[in-house]
Motif scaffolding. Sequence first.
Motif, PDB file in Angstrom:
ATOM      1  N   GLY A  29       0.835  -1.200   0.000  1.00  0.00           N
ATOM      2  CA  GLY A  29       0.000   0.000   0.000  1.00  0.00           C
ATOM      3  C   GLY A  29       0.865   1.243   0.000  1.00  0.00           C
ATOM      4  O   GLY A  29       1.427   1.602   1.027  1.00  0.00           O
ATOM      5  N   ALA A  30       0.986   1.892  -1.152  1.00  0.00           N
ATOM      6  CA  ALA A  30       1.833   3.084  -1.283  1.00  0.00           C
ATOM      7  C   ALA A  30       1.331   4.211  -0.383  1.00  0.00           C
ATOM      8  O   ALA A  30       0.172   4.224   0.032  1.00  0.00           O
ATOM      9  N   PRO A  31       2.199   5.179  -0.073  1.00  0.00           N
ATOM     10  CA  PRO A  31       1.787   6.307   0.758  1.00  0.00           C
ATOM     11  C   PRO A  31       0.575   7.033   0.176  1.00  0.00           C
ATOM     12  O   PRO A  31       0.486   7.240  -1.033  1.00  0.00           O
ATOM     13  N   GLY A  32      -0.345   7.373   1.055  1.00  0.00           N
ATOM     14  CA  GLY A  32      -1.525   8.113   0.636  1.00  0.00           C
ATOM     15  C   GLY A  32      -2.509   8.252   1.766  1.00  0.00           C
ATOM     16  O   GLY A  32      -2.348   7.663   2.832  1.00  0.00           O
ATOM     17  N   GLU A  33      -3.540   9.069   1.532  1.00  0.00           N
ATOM     18  CA  GLU A  33      -4.605   9.249   2.524  1.00  0.00           C
ATOM     19  C   GLU A  33      -5.432   7.978   2.610  1.00  0.00           C
ATOM     20  O   GLU A  33      -5.681   7.316   1.602  1.00  0.00           O
ATOM     21  N   ARG A  34      -5.847   7.630   3.808  1.00  0.00           N
ATOM     22  CA  ARG A  34      -6.702   6.474   4.044  1.00  0.00           C
ATOM     23  C   ARG A  34      -8.034   6.954   4.614  1.00  0.00           C
ATOM     24  O   ARG A  34      -8.158   8.056   5.144  1.00  0.00           O
ATOM     25  N   ARG A  35      -9.020   6.099   4.580  1.00  0.00           N
ATOM     26  CA  ARG A  35     -10.388   6.448   4.980  1.00  0.00           C
ATOM     27  C   ARG A  35     -10.615   6.402   6.490  1.00  0.00           C
ATOM     28  O   ARG A  35     -11.694   6.729   6.956  1.00  0.00           O
ATOM     29  N   TYR A  36      -9.648   6.033   7.280  1.00  0.00           N
ATOM     30  CA  TYR A  36      -9.866   5.821   8.719  1.00  0.00           C
ATOM     31  C   TYR A  36     -10.324   7.079   9.440  1.00  0.00           C
ATOM     32  O   TYR A  36     -11.182   7.019  10.298  1.00  0.00           O
ATOM     33  N   HIS A  37      -9.746   8.224   9.115  1.00  0.00           N
ATOM     34  CA  HIS A  37     -10.205   9.527   9.588  1.00  0.00           C
ATOM     35  C   HIS A  37      -9.530  10.594   8.739  1.00  0.00           C
ATOM     36  O   HIS A  37      -8.507  10.309   8.105  1.00  0.00           O
ATOM     37  N   PRO A  38     -10.090  11.803   8.687  1.00  0.00           N
ATOM     38  CA  PRO A  38      -9.468  12.862   7.884  1.00  0.00           C
ATOM     39  C   PRO A  38      -8.021  13.103   8.333  1.00  0.00           C
ATOM     40  O   PRO A  38      -7.731  13.169   9.528  1.00  0.00           O
ATOM     41  N   GLY A  39      -7.130  13.193   7.370  1.00  0.00           N
ATOM     42  CA  GLY A  39      -5.726  13.441   7.663  1.00  0.00           C
ATOM     43  C   GLY A  39      -4.892  12.194   7.891  1.00  0.00           C
ATOM     44  O   GLY A  39      -3.689  12.283   8.110  1.00  0.00           O
ATOM     45  N   TYR A  40      -5.499  11.001   7.862  1.00  0.00           N
ATOM     46  CA  TYR A  40      -4.774   9.749   8.086  1.00  0.00           C
ATOM     47  C   TYR A  40      -3.964   9.442   6.833  1.00  0.00           C
ATOM     48  O   TYR A  40      -4.505   9.064   5.800  1.00  0.00           O
ATOM     49  N   TYR A  41      -2.649   9.617   6.916  1.00  0.00           N
ATOM     50  CA  TYR A  41      -1.745   9.416   5.783  1.00  0.00           C
ATOM     51  C   TYR A  41      -0.809   8.274   6.157  1.00  0.00           C
ATOM     52  O   TYR A  41      -0.118   8.345   7.172  1.00  0.00           O
ATOM     53  N   ALA A  42      -0.798   7.218   5.344  1.00  0.00           N
ATOM     54  CA  ALA A  42      -0.054   6.024   5.735  1.00  0.00           C
ATOM     55  C   ALA A  42       0.494   5.284   4.523  1.00  0.00           C
ATOM     56  O   ALA A  42       0.072   5.509   3.381  1.00  0.00           O
ATOM     57  N   CYS A  43       1.421   4.377   4.804  1.00  0.00           N
ATOM     58  CA  CYS A  43       1.902   3.420   3.812  1.00  0.00           C
ATOM     59  C   CYS A  43       2.002   2.065   4.500  1.00  0.00           C
ATOM     60  O   CYS A  43       2.051   1.981   5.731  1.00  0.00           O
ATOM     61  N   PHE A  44       2.040   1.018   3.678  1.00  0.00           N
ATOM     62  CA  PHE A  44       2.113  -0.342   4.198  1.00  0.00           C
ATOM     63  C   PHE A  44       3.157  -1.128   3.419  1.00  0.00           C
ATOM     64  O   PHE A  44       3.220  -1.060   2.192  1.00  0.00           O
TER      65      PHE A  44
END
Length: 139
Positions: free
Chosen positions: A96-111
């Motif tokens: 999962g490349a870096p990017g915004e996720r749906r968990y909450h506004p502003g949640y930016y993550a990579c996997f």
Amino acid sequence: MELYRGRLIDHLHLVVHDIEASRRFYGALFEVLGIPIGGGAEDHFWADELFVSSPDSRSAQGVLTGRHHLAFQAKDRAGVDAFYHAGLAAGGKDNGAPGERRYHPGYYACFLLDPDGNNIEAVFHGEAKRSADAVEISF
């Protein structure tokens, strides 16, 4: 050593198939996050509250831990990006490349998947989530 009382997790222990591959992978990630490797020996190493060992380590009792999801906090979005690229360069696989996720506004993550298939995440919660205010997060 400084103890932190009242934390949910005191420490984690991962038992990995290839200790040297894990040492390279986690060493690269922790360098990006500014977390020093605390120490180690031929069959183990640790950083902060994460202990990683080989199956033949006395503490592992010969059993691999299986697949886990570990999430590390980054200081900003650039830290998440750097974590991702350092992990790929150190033998990790994209999950999962870096990017915004749906968990909450502003949640930016990579996997990334580590050498043993564990799902390793770097997350920045955004400026709004860094306050002391409690927030409700749904997954």
